[in-house]
Scaffold this motif. Sequence first.
Motif, PDB file in Angstrom:
ATOM      1  N   THR A  78     -15.009  -4.784  24.138  1.00 35.69           N
ATOM      2  CA  THR A  78     -15.949  -3.719  23.814  1.00 35.69           C
ATOM      3  C   THR A  78     -17.097  -3.712  24.810  1.00 35.69           C
ATOM      4  O   THR A  78     -17.660  -4.749  25.133  1.00 35.69           O
ATOM      5  CB  THR A  78     -16.501  -3.897  22.387  1.00 35.69           C
ATOM      6  OG1 THR A  78     -15.399  -3.873  21.471  1.00 35.69           O
ATOM      7  CG2 THR A  78     -17.481  -2.794  22.028  1.00 35.69           C
ATOM      8  N   TYR A 120     -20.839  -2.536  25.517  1.00 32.81           N
ATOM      9  CA  TYR A 120     -22.036  -2.149  24.776  1.00 32.81           C
ATOM     10  C   TYR A 120     -23.024  -1.483  25.722  1.00 32.81           C
ATOM     11  O   TYR A 120     -23.194  -1.920  26.846  1.00 32.81           O
ATOM     12  CB  TYR A 120     -22.677  -3.371  24.118  1.00 32.81           C
ATOM     13  CG  TYR A 120     -21.765  -4.012  23.097  1.00 32.81           C
ATOM     14  CD1 TYR A 120     -21.629  -3.473  21.828  1.00 32.81           C
ATOM     15  CD2 TYR A 120     -21.017  -5.139  23.416  1.00 32.81           C
ATOM     16  CE1 TYR A 120     -20.779  -4.045  20.894  1.00 32.81           C
ATOM     17  CE2 TYR A 120     -20.162  -5.723  22.492  1.00 32.81           C
ATOM     18  CZ  TYR A 120     -20.055  -5.172  21.230  1.00 32.81           C
ATOM     19  OH  TYR A 120     -19.212  -5.734  20.315  1.00 32.81           O
ATOM     20  N   LEU A 156     -20.061  11.531  24.645  1.00 31.98           N
ATOM     21  CA  LEU A 156     -19.537  10.463  23.804  1.00 31.98           C
ATOM     22  C   LEU A 156     -19.621  10.855  22.339  1.00 31.98           C
ATOM     23  O   LEU A 156     -20.582  11.483  21.908  1.00 31.98           O
ATOM     24  CB  LEU A 156     -20.309   9.163  24.043  1.00 31.98           C
ATOM     25  CG  LEU A 156     -20.263   8.606  25.466  1.00 31.98           C
ATOM     26  CD1 LEU A 156     -20.981   7.265  25.526  1.00 31.98           C
ATOM     27  CD2 LEU A 156     -18.841   8.471  25.959  1.00 31.98           C
ATOM     28  N   SER A 157     -18.610  10.467  21.588  1.00 36.29           N
ATOM     29  CA  SER A 157     -18.601  10.675  20.141  1.00 36.29           C
ATOM     30  C   SER A 157     -18.399   9.315  19.490  1.00 36.29           C
ATOM     31  O   SER A 157     -18.002   8.359  20.164  1.00 36.29           O
ATOM     32  CB  SER A 157     -17.477  11.636  19.753  1.00 36.29           C
ATOM     33  OG  SER A 157     -16.229  10.973  19.768  1.00 36.29           O
ATOM     34  N   PRO A 158     -18.633   9.193  18.200  1.00 38.19           N
ATOM     35  CA  PRO A 158     -18.389   7.908  17.525  1.00 38.19           C
ATOM     36  C   PRO A 158     -16.935   7.456  17.648  1.00 38.19           C
ATOM     37  O   PRO A 158     -16.639   6.271  17.560  1.00 38.19           O
ATOM     38  CB  PRO A 158     -18.755   8.194  16.065  1.00 38.19           C
ATOM     39  CG  PRO A 158     -19.704   9.344  16.119  1.00 38.19           C
ATOM     40  CD  PRO A 158     -19.257  10.171  17.299  1.00 38.19           C
ATOM     41  N   ALA A 159     -16.018   8.382  17.885  1.00 41.24           N
ATOM     42  CA  ALA A 159     -14.605   8.026  18.000  1.00 41.24           C
ATOM     43  C   ALA A 159     -14.228   7.561  19.407  1.00 41.24           C
ATOM     44  O   ALA A 159     -13.129   7.053  19.608  1.00 41.24           O
ATOM     45  CB  ALA A 159     -13.742   9.227  17.616  1.00 41.24           C
ATOM     46  N   THR A 160     -15.128   7.722  20.390  1.00 43.30           N
ATOM     47  CA  THR A 160     -14.819   7.309  21.753  1.00 43.30           C
ATOM     48  C   THR A 160     -14.813   5.794  21.857  1.00 43.30           C
ATOM     49  O   THR A 160     -15.810   5.141  21.541  1.00 43.30           O
ATOM     50  CB  THR A 160     -15.839   7.880  22.757  1.00 43.30           C
ATOM     51  OG1 THR A 160     -15.857   9.304  22.660  1.00 43.30           O
ATOM     52  CG2 THR A 160     -15.501   7.477  24.178  1.00 43.30           C
ATOM     53  N   GLU A 161     -13.696   5.244  22.273  1.00 44.30           N
ATOM     54  CA  GLU A 161     -13.572   3.806  22.486  1.00 44.30           C
ATOM     55  C   GLU A 161     -14.050   3.504  23.907  1.00 44.30           C
ATOM     56  O   GLU A 161     -13.559   4.097  24.866  1.00 44.30           O
ATOM     57  CB  GLU A 161     -12.114   3.379  22.310  1.00 44.30           C
ATOM     58  CG  GLU A 161     -11.875   1.900  22.472  1.00 44.30           C
ATOM     59  CD  GLU A 161     -10.406   1.528  22.343  1.00 44.30           C
ATOM     60  OE1 GLU A 161     -10.126   0.322  22.353  1.00 44.30           O
ATOM     61  OE2 GLU A 161      -9.541   2.425  22.248  1.00 44.30           O
ATOM     62  N   SER A 179     -15.077  15.215  25.171  1.00 45.14           N
ATOM     63  CA  SER A 179     -15.383  14.045  24.346  1.00 45.14           C
ATOM     64  C   SER A 179     -14.174  13.130  24.507  1.00 45.14           C
ATOM     65  O   SER A 179     -13.130  13.364  23.885  1.00 45.14           O
ATOM     66  CB  SER A 179     -15.579  14.425  22.880  1.00 45.14           C
ATOM     67  OG  SER A 179     -16.733  15.219  22.743  1.00 45.14           O
ATOM     68  N   ASN A 187     -24.813   2.086  27.659  1.00 50.49           N
ATOM     69  CA  ASN A 187     -24.427   3.319  28.331  1.00 50.49           C
ATOM     70  C   ASN A 187     -23.415   3.001  29.428  1.00 50.49           C
ATOM     71  O   ASN A 187     -23.715   2.245  30.341  1.00 50.49           O
ATOM     72  CB  ASN A 187     -25.668   3.991  28.924  1.00 50.49           C
ATOM     73  CG  ASN A 187     -25.365   5.293  29.628  1.00 50.49           C
ATOM     74  OD1 ASN A 187     -24.224   5.737  29.707  1.00 50.49           O
ATOM     75  ND2 ASN A 187     -26.400   5.918  30.149  1.00 50.49           N
TER      76      ASN A 187
END
Length: 176
Positions: free
Chosen positions: A140, A142, A127-132, A166, A144
């Motif tokens: 959304t 929240y 996962l990266s911060p850009a992964t939706e 990713s 894992n």
Amino acid sequence: MAMDFDFPSWNRRPVYLSVTGVITQMQMMSAGGSGYGGCTQMITVEDEEGGITNFFVSANTYVVNFETLYESMPVTVFYSGSQPAPLIYPPQFMAAVVAPKTEGQMVTVAYFNNVLLAADQSLKLNLSPATEVVTRNNQTFYGNPGGNTLIVLYSATTRSVPPQTSPDKIIVMCGQ
């Protein structure tokens, strides 16, 4: 001496199989004794080798990006390999996920454990911060996403074993 093997429960999750091709026919299933009540349609998908497979697309089928399906649309249809299917030709399955083909985008449907490794060890997610990360109704998610069946949309993988990616987007199929 007998040996007992305690395989992790995530190895016993359903395996999703897929057919990639073009929708060649669509028909609404009528309520007349079928139990589908008009909410289900049957799509016929023809693969590159000319093989035909029919899929029932119901209200429970997840269509990636909520796209409207149409004849001549290139798609990948995922179905559970553990579900019973009649031995008829062409084969018929209940579609779990329909992914319209998008240039440069790959789609995988599988159960991923808590370290985000697919049950068949075919893909590892980073996962990266850009992964939706969203639920099937686009809210959304929240926490894992591991420990669930996931629809993973991604554009590239490493050449490692297992391949890693990713992802651009993950849809969590809660409870499946």
